[in-house]
Design an enzyme around this catalytic site. Structure first.
Site, short mmCIF file in Angstrom:
data_model
loop_
_atom_site.label_atom_id
_atom_site.label_comp_id
_atom_site.label_asym_id
_atom_site.label_seq_id
_atom_site.Cartn_x
_atom_site.Cartn_y
_atom_site.Cartn_z
N HIS A 135 -7.65 -5.39 -0.21
CA HIS A 135 -6.53 -4.62 0.31
C HIS A 135 -6.27 -5.04 1.76
O HIS A 135 -6.50 -4.28 2.70
CB HIS A 135 -6.90 -3.13 0.23
CG HIS A 135 -5.73 -2.19 0.12
ND1 HIS A 135 -4.95 -2.12 -1.02
CD2 HIS A 135 -5.22 -1.29 0.98
CE1 HIS A 135 -4.02 -1.21 -0.85
NE2 HIS A 135 -4.15 -0.68 0.37
N GLU A 161 -8.40 -1.63 -3.12
CA GLU A 161 -7.66 -2.49 -4.05
C GLU A 161 -7.98 -2.14 -5.50
O GLU A 161 -7.11 -2.23 -6.38
CB GLU A 161 -7.96 -3.96 -3.77
CG GLU A 161 -6.97 -4.92 -4.39
CD GLU A 161 -5.56 -4.81 -3.81
OE1 GLU A 161 -4.65 -5.43 -4.36
OE2 GLU A 161 -5.39 -4.09 -2.79
N SER A 172 0.83 -1.19 0.00
CA SER A 172 0.00 0.00 0.00
C SER A 172 0.87 1.26 0.00
O SER A 172 1.65 1.45 -0.93
CB SER A 172 -0.96 -0.05 1.19
OG SER A 172 -1.97 0.91 1.08
#
Length: 663
Positions: A370, A339, A229
């Site tokens: 995510h 995501e 991330s």
């Protein structure tokens, strides 16, 4: 922009609501072409300027992001873009950088607190050490800088809190470098303070930390950087800015396009949600030249010659998600939206990189949100590529325990598989296992050292340190609350509330005479600490602190007397080391402790006060100390223009010209 788990908090859920419509807007406007849900790519060899099948439409900036005199980041060309500098990592330690503290977490994971002039504080960095660390003490290793997500915590890296990568890396011969902290930082140098803190992460990670690791922790000249991330974004930034330092760079669900339509605003919202940080304090006005300088997609060409790995899911329900009942939509809606955003920006980055002649391994998974399980999976998938880039074998060497060490391993399956063969240590042999080490000598036999006790043993220097080899396995204490392991020259005790600490020498003998952990001192709370200013050591226990010097032996100082002693400077003050334990007094239930340079007296009514040796102490003695008319001291000794003065229950003693007067 990582969520810590599949179960999002209300504010994370709120922030992620921005992601899905932003993606829809980007796709609907034609700014980004989404990949097919099932696409999975492998490296494609291209030449500069060559189009690849995966390459989509060129990204255009919205008019709101450009204006008179402001460059259009999406139309950046070698002639008009804000360039990202190619920087070098220093080989010598910068002034002011030092190692303040070392704390072993396990036998192969250590926490360092590195004083950073740029960050104006000590920053914690944890190292996962390779399998052969103890077996081959002269060997150096490549490093992998592993970066956290947007909600990075200040106590440990998310990689150790949320994944099991420590068990994956324990048999790998690389040093994994885990910075701790950096919430919403993007691991970059900020143009302003971050909520009152100095955020100069790039300077710390790339100028201050590497020379220390190379000098003291056996890191060689091969390096990689990876992150999830926010950390994936930073991994690409850093590898572009320091192209001669890194051979490998990886992004797992990173946001690799930070200046196209809506992305600065999305980052701003995310940083506000994760700690209340201002995006403008990071790189200045949204979309400005500094933002362009840090955008991974605009400088993808700087990755030529590096081994690059990127990945992103589709947001659809995957093997580590719970279905919501809607087609392909998981219950983790925040992870779904984030995501999607990662997928789009990573695709844009891949298009730019391949168009610039960069070889990229791109894995666009048909599902996945995510969240941490997917990043752990991608880390493991990327490992062979990292190993090849830094020139280490991606084969774990075979090992098998032998002799008495093997018999201990058979009796203790909790040790896990062996990680090394048998190797020499001072006085004997050793074999490392996943969850501990086993040592053998003709004199001591074979014994395991595990867990927190194993970490404390490593901190003491292991077989090369003062404890020597183990003479017992781990044993439960008689009170049932702790555990201990005996060594040739000491013992390590552990309890859930105090941790693991070694006790040895005269302090250990005195402690055992007082009942060990069942006595008034209880369990040790610190290791033995050597005084750098005056020969002697100190060690904390639950029931007091033990001070030792060759002249005084081990003495216990406790309670209010200990507090006053520390406030005075403890053994480094004029009081020096204690010469007695605390002694009870019959006068009004008081107590005192003698020291080399005086005494500290205490009573329930007056508290504790130090009286150094000298004219005040001598004058007090002439009236029978606390038993006489003056009673206990009620204040500290004060220095005046003419001499000294000290208050007592029944009067005061004044010293003028070296002569004491009682009044």
């Amino acid at each position: 922009m990582a969520t810590p788990s599949a179960h999002a908090s209300p504010r994370t859920r709120w922030a992620s609501l921005l992601a899905a419509p932003l993606v829809v807007g980007m796709v609907g406007s034609g700014l980004i072409v989404p990949p097919a849900a099932g696409a999975q790519e492998t490296p494609v060899r291209v030449t500069p300027g060559q189009e690849t099948p995966a390459q989509g439409s060129p990204v255009q900036a919205s008019p709101a992001q450009t204006g008179p005199g402001q460059e259009d980041p999406a139309r950046a060309t070698p002639g008009n873009r804000v360039d990202s500098p190619s920087l070098s990592v220093p080989t010598t330690l910068p002034t002011g950088v030092r190692l303040d503290k070392v704390e072993w977490k396990t036998a192969n994971r250590v926490a360092l607190w590195v004083q950073s002039p740029a960050m104006e504080q000590a920053i914690q960095v944890q190292l996962m050490l390779p399998a052969q660390w103890n077996a081959e003490p002269e060997r150096t290793y490549p490093s992998l800088l592993l970066l956290d997500g947007l909600r990075a915590r200040n106590d440990a890296s998310g990689w150790t809190l949320e994944t099991k990568i420590s068990q994956f890396f324990d048999a790998k011969n690389a040093i994994i470098v885990l910075p701790v902290g950096g919430e919403s930082s993007f691991y970059t140098d900020w143009v302003a303070d971050a909520n009152g803190s100095a955020y100069q992460w790039e300077t710390f990670l790339m100028e201050e930390l590497p020379p220390l690791l190379a000098r003291d922790w056996r890191v060689n000249d091969k390096h990689g950087v990876a992150g999830l991330s926010m950390g994936g974004t930073a991994a690409m930034m850093l590898s572009q800015r320091y192209p001669d330092y890194f051979q490998f760079a990886a992004s797992y669900s990173g946001f690799l396009d930070t200046t196209s339509f809506g992305m600065p605003e999305a980052i701003k919202v995310a940083m506000q949600d994760a700690g209340g940080y201002q995006a403008e304090s990071m790189w200045g006005p949204l979309g400005s030249a500094r933002w362009q300088e840090q955008d991974p997609k605009l400088h993808a060409d700087k990755l030529r010659g590096q081994s690059v790995y990127v990945s992103a899911g589709s947001g659809n329900t995957g093997p580590w998600d719970q279905p919501s009942g809607l087609p392909d939509i998981p219950t983790n809606f925040p992870g779904y939206g984030l995501e999607l955003l990662s997928r789009m920006t990573t695709q844009t980055f891949v298009n730019k990189a391949r168009g610039a002649g960069v070889e990229v391994t791109a894995n666009f998974r048909p599902s996945g949100t995510h969240t941490w399980p997917y990043w752990q999976f991608e880390m493991m998938q990327a490992w062979p590529q990292f190993a090849g880039a830094v020139e280490i074998e991606n084969v774990e060497p075979p090992c098998a325990a032998q002799g008495e060490i093997a018999r201990v391993a058979e009796r203790q399956p909790g040790l896990g598989p062996c990680l090394t063969g048998e190797y020499d240590v001072k006085g004997g042999k050793a074999t490392d296992f996943r969850f501990g080490r086993v040592f053998w000598s003709q004199q001591t036999g074979a014994h395991s050292v595990l867990g927190a006790i194993g970490a404390a043993y490593q901190a003491e220097g292991g077989p090369d340190g003062p404890l020597g080899l183990p003479t017992s396995g781990e044993t439960t204490t008689p009170d049932g609350r702790g555990r201990f392991t005996q060594f040739q020259n000491g013992v390590i005790y552990w309890s859930p509330t105090t941790g693991a600490h070694a006790i040895r020498g005269a302090i250990r003998s005195m402690w055992q005479e007082r009942g060990a952990e069942r006595g008034d001192l209880g369990y040790p709370t610190t290791d033995e600490i050597t005084n750098p200013n005056k020969p002697g050591v100190v060690q904390g226990f639950q029931g007091g602190t033990v001070y030792w010097s060759s002249a005084t032996g081990p003495r216990v100082v406790e309670g209010a007397i200990l507090t006053t002693y520390r406030e005075a400077g403890a053994e480094n003050s004029e009081l020096g080391y204690p010469t007695t334990d605390e002694i009870s007094l019959t006068t009004r239930n008081g107590a005192f402790s003698r020291f080399q340079g005086g005494a500290i007296y205490w009573s329930p009514r007056t508290g504790a006060h130090a009286i150094p040796r000298g004219p005040v102490f001598d004058a007090w003695g002439t009236v029978d100390y606390e038993r006489g008319r003056l009673g206990y001291p009620t204040s500290a000794l004060r220095t005046t223009r003419d001499g000294q003065v000290m208050e007592f229950e029944g009067g005061r003693i004044t010293v003028t010209g070296g002569r004491a007067e009682i009044s």
